[in-house]
Design an enzyme around this catalytic site. Structure first.
Site, mmCIF file in Angstrom:
data_model
loop_
_atom_site.group_PDB
_atom_site.id
_atom_site.type_symbol
_atom_site.label_atom_id
_atom_site.label_comp_id
_atom_site.label_asym_id
_atom_site.label_seq_id
_atom_site.Cartn_x
_atom_site.Cartn_y
_atom_site.Cartn_z
ATOM 1 N N LYS A 241 0.813 -1.216 0.000
ATOM 2 C CA LYS A 241 0.000 0.000 0.000
ATOM 3 C C LYS A 241 0.847 1.266 0.000
ATOM 4 O O LYS A 241 0.334 2.347 -0.286
ATOM 5 C CB LYS A 241 -0.967 -0.011 1.178
ATOM 6 C CG LYS A 241 -2.050 -1.076 1.026
ATOM 7 C CD LYS A 241 -3.146 -0.922 2.058
ATOM 8 C CE LYS A 241 -4.312 -1.855 1.799
ATOM 9 N NZ LYS A 241 -3.987 -3.275 2.069
HETATM 10 C C1 LIG Z 1 -4.621 -4.360 1.543
HETATM 11 C C2 LIG Z 1 -3.871 -5.648 1.508
HETATM 12 C C3 LIG Z 1 -4.242 -6.718 0.661
HETATM 13 C C4 LIG Z 1 -5.462 -6.657 -0.228
HETATM 14 O O1 LIG Z 1 -5.297 -5.792 -1.295
HETATM 15 P P1 LIG Z 1 -6.552 -5.280 -2.149
HETATM 16 O O2 LIG Z 1 -6.020 -4.293 -3.113
HETATM 17 O O3 LIG Z 1 -7.507 -4.675 -1.166
HETATM 18 O O4 LIG Z 1 -7.150 -6.493 -2.805
HETATM 19 C C5 LIG Z 1 -3.447 -7.863 0.646
HETATM 20 N N1 LIG Z 1 -2.365 -7.966 1.442
HETATM 21 C C6 LIG Z 1 -1.976 -6.973 2.270
HETATM 22 C C7 LIG Z 1 -0.793 -7.181 3.131
HETATM 23 C C8 LIG Z 1 -2.712 -5.777 2.328
HETATM 24 O O5 LIG Z 1 -2.322 -4.796 3.176
#
Ligand SMILES: *Cc1c(COP(=O)(O)O)cnc(C)c1O
Length: 433
Positions: free
Chosen positions: A107
């Site tokens: 993210k």
């Molecule tokens: C947010 C997140 C996900 C999921 O990602 P999306 O884009 O919401 O499908 C998977 N793994 C981790 C570690 C995350 O922080």
């Protein structure tokens, strides 16, 4: 580029307006009017280009007219402050490590890119902009880190007291400066209700310029395409493109991958790897989309019962499920399978997965078992140390700590504790404006 609401009931906007608004007034998600096609010359020359050059080429059509080219290039350089290596785990399985950023999850890319775009858009505003975000863990940390020190913008992170991991809480509460943490004596749903109420509170919005940093924001969604281009840049067998297995919750990351493919990037197939939250696997089997209450799992960043970005994926296939299924499938992996996978891959391959990456690994391994001539990568979306409470007992070892974690441990937690009480929340927002 023009963005339209997927509900078709709002005016079209440009990248700046879409970034500031987050969601269209009719409640729909913004979607680009057309998907740019990348030239063969660009795709064939990626190995000679830097990551920054690739990212600039990918992003430019989406922001043109909203951000000058030189500013965009600077934003991209600041966004890409960490490596994204493709690491071989098994003969036919590679790990795309997206977790080397400041908060140790993928993210960071979307949050860093969005924060800098927003900073640019509001730099001449007289009023400060307040980004309000409710988090159950990973989002808040990436947003706090991404927006730290951005002029003209302050961030208010709302999280449920006692319900985020120790590392995550440090990531939310130790920044100070323009980052404020509100600790709610309630659940994540309570946090989300408080935030939603603030967004519909007209008198509050007269006082404060409020915006959100939700994962549906185009400025967080679109830069996630970079991961897939960097994977292909490092892919050896260019004539046999990879299968991509992506641990999915809100389906933003995988949706960016599908978008990259639609622009011309060679990806053979997408596997959406889910935990027990299996709305999409069920939908692909039955063609009936039934939103669920989310259930708690050990891969908690994927505990989503009604994934927002899935409609964007459908849109790219004119809502024709059978067409989508030619290049896309989805499986649900249990917590028990996830734990066994972490143990097995550590023992056999000396590679330590986090619970989210383990879901992606197993989904890919299952797919390749019936497609023997193919190879693929899974997205390793978080560093295992973020989930040490789950991972360490499984491997009977402690995970060596990291400088970024050590650095945080000694910093003082600063948060404002509130009850689930809108008046108290509202007054606090006014007090820091
Ligand atoms: C947010 C997140 C996900 C999921 O990602 P999306 O884009 O919401 O499908 C998977 N793994 C981790 C570690 C995350 O922080």
């Amino acid at each position: 580029m023009i963005y339209q609401s997927l509900y078709n009931n709002s005016p079209s906007v440009n990248f700046k307006e879409a970034t500031i608004a987050g969601q269209a007034p009719d409640g729909g998600l913004y979607f680009p009017e057309n998907i740019p096609t990348l030239s063969k010359a660009f795709l064939n020359s990626m190995q000679q280009l830097t990551n920054e050059e690739i990212a600039y080429e990918v992003m430019r059509p989406y922001v043109v007219n909203a951000i000058p080219d030189n500013v965009l290039f600077d934003i991209i350089q600041e966004t890409l402050n960490f490596p994204i290596p493709l690491v071989q785990v098994k003969e036919n399985i590679f790990s795309l490590e997206m977790f080397h950023g400041n908060t140790l999850s993928f993210k960071d890319i979307g949050a860093r890119f969005m924060s800098r775009c927003l900073g640019y858009f509001v730099k001449d505003n007289k009023r400060k902009v307040t980004v309000l975000v409710a988090t159950s863990g990973d989002t808040g940390g990436a947003v706090a880190d991404g927006f730290y020190g951005i002029d003209g913008v302050q961030v208010v992170i709302v999280y449920p007291s006692g319900k985020v991991s120790a590392v995550q809480e440090k990531q939310l509460t130790t920044f100070g400066n323009n980052i404020f943490a509100i600790e709610v004596n309630g659940t994540f749903d309570d946090c989300q209700r408080l935030v939603k109420k603030a967004f519909t509170d007209k008198s509050l919005k007269d006082e404060i310029f409020l915006t959100s940093a939700n994962s549906i924001n185009v400025a967080r969604w679109l830069p996630q395409q970079f991961f897939y281009f960097f994977a292909f840049k490092q892919w050896k067998d260019k004539n046999n493109p990879p299968v991509a297995s992506i641990p999915s919750g809100n389906f933003g990351n995988i949706c960016a991958g599908v978008l990259a493919m639609k622009s011309g990037l060679p990806i053979k197939y997408f596997m959406a790897a889910c935990n027990a939250n299996d709305v999409v696997p069920k939908y692909l089997n039955t063609h009936q989309y039934i939103a669920q209450q989310s259930v708690s799992t050990i891969s908690n960043a994927m505990d989503v019962g009604d994934p927002s970005n899935f409609v964007r994926i459908l849109k790219m296939f004119n809502s024709d499920v059978n067409l989508l299924k030619e290049i896309f499938s989805s499986v649900s992996i249990s917590d028990l399978e996830t734990k066994h996978t972490i143990q097995r891959v550590f023992a056999d391959d000396n590679y330590l997965l986090d619970p989210h990456g383990a879901v992606g690994f197993l989904a890919l391994e299952k797919y390749l078992a019936t497609h023997p001539n193919q190879q693929g990568f899974f997205a390793e979306t978080a560093h295992p140390i973020k989930f040490n409470d789950v991972v360490e007992p499984l491997i009977n070892q402690t995970i060596p700590t990291l400088p970024s974690i050590l650095n945080m441990v000694n910093k003082e937690k600063k948060s404002k504790k509130v009850e689930v009480d809108y008046e108290e929340f509202h007054d606090y927002l006014l007090s820091i404006k």
